[in-house]
Every structure is written in C-alpha cells, then in structure tokens.
Scaffold this motif. Structure first.
Motif, PDB file in Angstrom:
ATOM      1  N   LEU A 327      11.819  51.237  48.703  1.00  0.00           N
ATOM      2  CA  LEU A 327      13.237  51.277  48.334  1.00  0.00           C
ATOM      3  C   LEU A 327      13.738  49.892  47.939  1.00  0.00           C
ATOM      4  O   LEU A 327      14.417  49.714  46.928  1.00  0.00           O
ATOM      5  N   ARG A 328      13.348  48.886  48.719  1.00  0.00           N
ATOM      6  CA  ARG A 328      13.812  47.507  48.427  1.00  0.00           C
ATOM      7  C   ARG A 328      13.276  47.053  47.069  1.00  0.00           C
ATOM      8  O   ARG A 328      13.998  46.457  46.272  1.00  0.00           O
ATOM      9  N   ASN A 329      12.025  47.381  46.782  1.00  0.00           N
ATOM     10  CA  ASN A 329      11.441  46.983  45.479  1.00  0.00           C
ATOM     11  C   ASN A 329      12.134  47.682  44.312  1.00  0.00           C
ATOM     12  O   ASN A 329      12.094  47.197  43.187  1.00  0.00           O
ATOM     13  N   ALA A 330      12.785  48.817  44.606  1.00  0.00           N
ATOM     14  CA  ALA A 330      13.505  49.544  43.530  1.00  0.00           C
ATOM     15  C   ALA A 330      14.967  49.110  43.464  1.00  0.00           C
ATOM     16  O   ALA A 330      15.767  49.705  42.744  1.00  0.00           O
ATOM     17  N   GLY A 331      15.319  48.097  44.300  1.00  0.00           N
ATOM     18  CA  GLY A 331      16.698  47.574  44.254  1.00  0.00           C
ATOM     19  C   GLY A 331      17.701  48.399  45.024  1.00  0.00           C
ATOM     20  O   GLY A 331      18.912  48.263  44.852  1.00  0.00           O
ATOM     21  N   ILE A 332      17.221  49.258  45.917  1.00  0.00           N
ATOM     22  CA  ILE A 332      18.150  50.050  46.744  1.00  0.00           C
ATOM     23  C   ILE A 332      18.659  49.157  47.884  1.00  0.00           C
ATOM     24  O   ILE A 332      17.849  48.500  48.551  1.00  0.00           O
ATOM     25  N   PRO A 333      19.969  49.114  48.115  1.00  0.00           N
ATOM     26  CA  PRO A 333      20.486  48.254  49.193  1.00  0.00           C
ATOM     27  C   PRO A 333      20.174  48.858  50.564  1.00  0.00           C
ATOM     28  O   PRO A 333      20.698  49.920  50.925  1.00  0.00           O
ATOM     29  N   ILE A 334      19.244  48.198  51.271  1.00  0.00           N
ATOM     30  CA  ILE A 334      18.913  48.689  52.631  1.00  0.00           C
ATOM     31  C   ILE A 334      19.028  47.538  53.605  1.00  0.00           C
ATOM     32  O   ILE A 334      19.009  46.364  53.224  1.00  0.00           O
ATOM     33  N   ILE A 345      19.985  52.865  54.766  1.00  0.00           N
ATOM     34  CA  ILE A 345      20.534  52.517  53.449  1.00  0.00           C
ATOM     35  C   ILE A 345      21.966  52.044  53.635  1.00  0.00           C
ATOM     36  O   ILE A 345      22.736  52.667  54.375  1.00  0.00           O
ATOM     37  N   ASP A 346      22.301  50.927  52.980  1.00  0.00           N
ATOM     38  CA  ASP A 346      23.677  50.398  53.049  1.00  0.00           C
ATOM     39  C   ASP A 346      24.514  51.200  52.055  1.00  0.00           C
ATOM     40  O   ASP A 346      24.591  50.882  50.861  1.00  0.00           O
ATOM     41  N   ALA A 347      25.137  52.271  52.548  1.00  0.00           N
ATOM     42  CA  ALA A 347      25.849  53.222  51.666  1.00  0.00           C
ATOM     43  C   ALA A 347      27.102  52.595  51.078  1.00  0.00           C
ATOM     44  O   ALA A 347      27.564  52.994  50.004  1.00  0.00           O
ATOM     45  N   ALA A 348      27.662  51.591  51.762  1.00  0.00           N
ATOM     46  CA  ALA A 348      28.862  50.925  51.213  1.00  0.00           C
ATOM     47  C   ALA A 348      28.481  50.207  49.912  1.00  0.00           C
ATOM     48  O   ALA A 348      29.247  50.184  48.946  1.00  0.00           O
TER      49      ALA A 348
END
Ligand code: P71
Length: 454
Positions: A327-334, A345-348
């Motif tokens: 997820l982090r490598n795909a740029g998802i804020p976690i 996951i940082d939903a904000a």
C-alpha cells in the motif's frame, strides 16, 4: 530463510467474491454497517483479528482432552501452569473473552464513581467497561504524527503519567492499564524500557499496573526486532521480563492465544486475586472455568505457547508488513511503521473531502467492501463516541480504517487482492461520500449503528 509459511494446510473453507450488484444490495440491507454483513457475502474478512484465526492440529487434538468438570477441571490446571510459566503470575482465572475480564476487574477495582483509570491507550471495549463501572478513562499515549517513524508508537507518555498522578492523587486512580500492543494507536508496540519506567512510576506512588495483553506475543516480537539487547532472546523470556513489570493482566485470548473464544485474568498476589475474583462467579462462572468449556481451556493452553514461537511471529508480523509495503509503495496514506496485527489506512488523508464527523474511516470501509468484497472496520471518531458530559461527538486523534489480518488464515495472494482493492478505491476516492446516523446506540455505537450516505 524460506519464503513460505511455517505450516502446511490440512483443511480448507471455500470463499468467493459475489457480484458487485449483490454487494450493493448486501450493504444496503446491512444499514451501511459492515458488522451487519453476512460472512458469506464477504470475500476477504479483515474486520478483526479477534477470534478469527486458525487453530493448529495440536490445539484441535488437545480439545479431545477437555475435562468438563464444573470445578477443579484438569484442563484448568493445564492452562494455569502455562500462564504461570509465561507470566510468573500464580493466580489465574479464565473468562469467556476479554471484555469479561474487563467487566470483572473494573467492577472491583473502581471502588467509587469518578475514579481515574490511566492507559497508554484504551481499546474501545476496555474504555467502555471503565465507564460502565463509573470510572474515568484517561489516554496518555506519546504524541507522534502518523507518518513519522518511531519504533514504539504505542508507548505511554511517562512524563504526563507522573504529572497526572501528582495532580490527581494516587488514591483517586484505580489502576494503570498498559495495552500491549496498542490496538487503538495502530497496533503499535510498547518498548520494554517504557513498560519498566511506567511500573517504576506506579510503584513510586503505589498505583496498580494491569496489562491488557491481547497481542503481547507480537509486542515481544517487536521488542526482539527493535529494542537494544533483545535480539538474541526467545519471545517467552521477553514476555517473562515484561510481566515482571506489572501486577496482573487482562487478556482477550482471541488474539495471541490463537483461540476462537476465551479470556484471562491473572495476578501476582493473592489479595488482588481475591478482590477481583469475587466478581467472577456472578459474572462469568466458577473460578476454574470462567464461562468456557474445558476444551476451550485446553486449546488456549496450547495456543499461548504457539503464539510465542519465533518462526510463527516472523511469518505473522511479516504478513502485515507485506500488505503495508504494497500500500505504501502505491502511495496510499497509511500509519507507518505498520503495527503487528493490522494496517491502518489514514482515512482523513485518503478522503480529505469528508468531514471528520461524517466519519471518513467508516466511509472507506463501505468503499472497500463495494470495490472488492473486503470487510474492514473504522478506528476513529465513530469508535470514540460522544462526550458523556456534553453529548457532542468527540473528535479522535486520528481517523483510521483498520485492515486486521487474522492469524494463519489468508495467503499473501489474498493480501495482493486486498492491496488491489484499496488502490482501485484510491483512484475513485473523489466519489466516496461520508455517512450520517440513521440509528445511533448509546454505548459502543459503532458495533450496531445504522447509517445513510451523508
Ligand atoms: C486491546 C484489546 C482488544 O483489541 C480487544 C478486542 N479487540 C477487538 C474485538 C473487536 C472490537 C471491536 C470491533 C470488532 C472486534 C479487535 O478487533 O481489535 C479487547 C476486548 O476483547 P474481547 O473482544 O475478547 O472482548 C480488549 N483489549
């Protein structure tokens, strides 16, 4: 080091991804609350790692020895011997699950309304039981931003702890609860140094320290991996040292005892055992079964030891890191680094257009189920609830969507499906809307609330 899991599979349970239109219908029928989804409508279930793990052949075979005597069962003594060997606590009481232990403990330790209970951070049911017993829960987590690295983000802020005790008086504090790992802070570990320092402060002022050890084996793994001087120690020896810095424990065995139901209370001295034990018979059942069957006690005794196996821990925590890295490598804020049992996951940040009181963490759970049949849960302002005095929604320190990985259940290919689902939802994030209450229960509202799209 082999890449494969340290086990082979002997029994399988079919799962499938139902069509999207069926997922839309299922979510509507569930009042937009993932807790009301049928498991048969869920493809990959990351709602919780609690009680959802797979048992081993050793646990299943031990269950055949279950002694179902009402009092003094041999299964109880096998469990007691295991708990004492790991913790050093002589006095052991089973309960039906973690919140059974919490209800029993706080009903006896909170001796008058308004007493404080301090913690590095309470899990919501623990917070709920402090309040139900008339106590005032106080979280004293160290303050580290979600994206900043810190090896032990679950630590107690010991400065604020000592200041609070001096300000409010030890006589007004029922106990300290040290939650390891710290679930509400993102499954983040607590360092041995912090556990030791907390206990030293507590001893100085005569305040009890109880552990909440739902995920203590994972905490020992992080100490072994990240804390100076523990790399060569076996997790059981780290656990023994950890428990020496406490007066007792409450445990949801549904996590790091690898069972589907069960809880524990254990104490160092007889006085505390007698005080808390007084509530076990009326609330849970006799002291040697605590609301469980003998066979459950057998499975728990075996599971407690299996969870401390270094190869198991490396695999288990490694799986969570694997999902986090994808997820982090795909740029998802976690939240980073990833904790021991879940990716948060940082939903904000994922949904900046959704106001905090429309619960972005919950809105994302709905989107992930619709996108790929993955069930998750909100850990944020929805879970925290309303201020008992003002009745206003309390804004939590973070808005998470938790992806909790059950133990020994899913393969890394399943986790690749999960990552793809999250990444697809991220690409469509502008379309995701917040939620509002259609029905709001008074206590622990997130379990049974009904919602509508905002
Ligand atoms: C640190 C800690 C816990 O995490 C814990 C339970 N966690 C759970 C169980 C749960 C809670 C809310 C929604 C879905 C599932 C978790 O999904 O994380 C309990 C209560 O234990 P219990 O469930 O056996 O009563 C005590 N302490």
């Amino acid at each position: 080091m082999p890449k494969g899991e340290p086990f082979k599979i002997k029994m399988v349970e079919p799962i499938r991804l139902i069509p999207r239109e069926d997922r839309e219908r299922a979510l509507k029928e569930a009042h937009y609350n993932p807790f009301f989804l049928r498991s048969s409508d869920v493809y990959i279930d990351l709602l919780t790692d609690s009680g959802t793990g797979a048992m081993s052949q050793f646990q299943w075979s031990a269950m055949m020895l279950g002694d179902e005597s009402y009092a003094g069962a041999s299964s109880y003594y096998r469990l007691k011997e295991t708990v004492t060997d790991i913790t050093g606590y002589e006095y052991v009481i089973p309960t039906h699950q973690g919140r059974g232990a919490e209800k029993v403990a706080f009903s006896q330790l909170i001796t008058r309304p308004g007493m404080y209970v301090l913690s590095n951070m309470f899990f919501d049911t623990t917070r709920g039981h402090v309040q139900l017993a008339g106590g005032r829960p106080v979280d004293l987590l160290i303050d580290v931003p979600t994206e900043e690295y810190h090896p032990f983000k679950g630590n107690m802020d010991t400065e604020r702890l000592e200041q609070f005790i001096r300000e409010h008086g030890a006589e007004n504090i029922a106990c300290i609860v040290m939650t390891v790992t710290n679930n509400s802070a993102g499954g983040q570990p607590v360092s041995m140094a912090n556990i030791r320092e907390t206990y030293q402060i507590a001893r100085k002022y005569g305040v009890l320290v109880l552990f909440d050890v739902a995920r203590y084996a994972e905490n020992c793994h992080f100490i072994r991996m990240r804390e100076e001087g523990y790399a060569d120690k076996h997790p059981i020896d780290i656990a023994r040292e950890m428990f020496s810095y406490g007066d007792g424990l409450m445990m949801s065995a549904k996590k790091d005892a690898l069972v589907n139901i069960g809880g524990l209370l254990a104490f160092r001295d007889e006085e505390l055992f007698t005080k808390v034990g007084a509530a076990v018979v009326p609330f849970e059942g006799f002291l040697t079964y605590g609301g469980l069957a003998g066979r459950d006690l057998e499975a728990m005794a075996v599971g407690l030891r299996e969870a401390l196996d270094p190869d198991y821990l490396a695999y288990r925590v490694g799986q969570v890191q694997y999902l986090g890295e994808m997820l982090r490598n795909a740029g998802i804020p976690i939240q980073w680094p990833v904790g021991g049992h879940a990716v948060f996951i940082d939903a904000a940040k994922f949904l900046p257009h959704v106001p905090w009181d429309q619960f972005p963490g919950h809105a994302l759970t709905l989107a992930l189920y619709l996108e790929g049949g993955v069930r998750t849960v909100e850990v944020g302002s929805l879970m925290i609830g309303r201020d008992p005095e003002t009745g206003e929604n309390v804004r939590g320190p973070f808005e998470f969507t938790r992806l909790a990985i059950p133990r020994r259940v899913y393969t890394n290919l399943h986790l690749e499906d999960v990552a793809e689902t999250v990444i697809n939802a991220f690409q469509k994030r502008e379309e995701i809307r917040g939620v509002k209450f259609a029905r709001e229960p008074k206590v622990l509202r997130h379990f049974t609330a009904w919602f509508d799209p905002a």
